[in-house]
Write a protein that holds these residues in place. Structure first.
Motif, PDB file in Angstrom:
ATOM      1  N   SER A  76      -3.116  -4.058   1.792  1.00  0.00           N
ATOM      2  CA  SER A  76      -1.867  -4.397   2.607  1.00  0.00           C
ATOM      3  C   SER A  76      -1.342  -3.194   3.468  1.00  0.00           C
ATOM      4  O   SER A  76      -0.086  -3.374   3.767  1.00  0.00           O
ATOM      5  N   LYS A 110       1.723  -6.400   4.374  1.00  0.00           N
ATOM      6  CA  LYS A 110       3.181  -6.214   3.843  1.00  0.00           C
ATOM      7  C   LYS A 110       3.816  -4.748   4.198  1.00  0.00           C
ATOM      8  O   LYS A 110       4.715  -4.611   4.444  1.00  0.00           O
ATOM      9  N   ASN A 111       2.748  -3.666   3.967  1.00  0.00           N
ATOM     10  CA  ASN A 111       3.173  -2.263   4.343  1.00  0.00           C
ATOM     11  C   ASN A 111       2.803  -1.934   5.697  1.00  0.00           C
ATOM     12  O   ASN A 111       1.427  -1.902   5.885  1.00  0.00           O
ATOM     13  N   ASP A 160       8.159  -1.620   3.892  1.00  0.00           N
ATOM     14  CA  ASP A 160       7.838  -2.141   2.660  1.00  0.00           C
ATOM     15  C   ASP A 160       8.545  -3.126   2.195  1.00  0.00           C
ATOM     16  O   ASP A 160       9.991  -2.927   1.542  1.00  0.00           O
TER      17      ASP A 160
END
Length: 161
Positions: A76, A110-111, A160
């Motif tokens: 991610s 996501k990150n 995040d």
């Protein structure tokens, strides 16, 4: 994405778009200026061309005035890198727009992280300042070749949600 700005004489449009192979030399010139100032790592034209699909550019009057790339580390995690804006376009929010567009390219991720000297570009859109050692993938790839590797003064930021 079109960004309009009004100048004293006429309205100029800045278009943010996917980079094309013919943009590689212009991206290289833009990055080289900041690399000479030791604000980012140099990227050879061949490397830019090879990874052109990772880049987006900002264009004004047919000229590249900004660039940003995204590197996928798998899982991610993605890195925002090679963020540069021509001096004429600085302090107008273009860097932030480029980061947002780059993040949109990897919507399923996501990150996102970056190592930067301009943390405010990132913090205004939700990134947090974190420790650099959180990103061993980056440290083992690019940082190993950086002349500042033992005295890195960049700021690590992480998005995040």
């Amino acid at each position: 994405m079109r960004v309009s700005k009004t100048s004293a004489n006429a309205e100029e449009k800045i278009i943010i778009r996917q980079a094309r192979k013919e943009d590689a030399a212009a991206i290289h010139r833009l990055l080289a200026k900041y690399a000479r100032e030791k604000l980012l790592l140099p990227r050879p034209v061949g490397e830019i061309t090879e990874h052109i699909n990772n880049f987006i550019v900002a264009e004004s009057s047919g000229k590249v005035v900004g660039s940003c790339a995204i590197r996928d580390f798998g899982g991610s995690l993605c890195e925002i890198r090679s963020l540069a804006v021509s001096e004429k376009e600085t302090n107008k929010g273009l860097g932030t727009k480029l980061v947002k567009r780059a993040m949109m390219k990897k919507r399923g991720k996501k990150n996102f992280f970056a190592l930067t000297y301009r943390a405010n570009i990132f913090t205004r859109i939700g990134y947090k300042i974190v420790r650099k050692d959180m990103f061993p993938e980056k440290i083992w790839s690019d940082c190993a070749m950086c002349p500042k590797k033992n005295n890195c003064d960049e700021i690590a930021v992480l998005f995040d949600p």
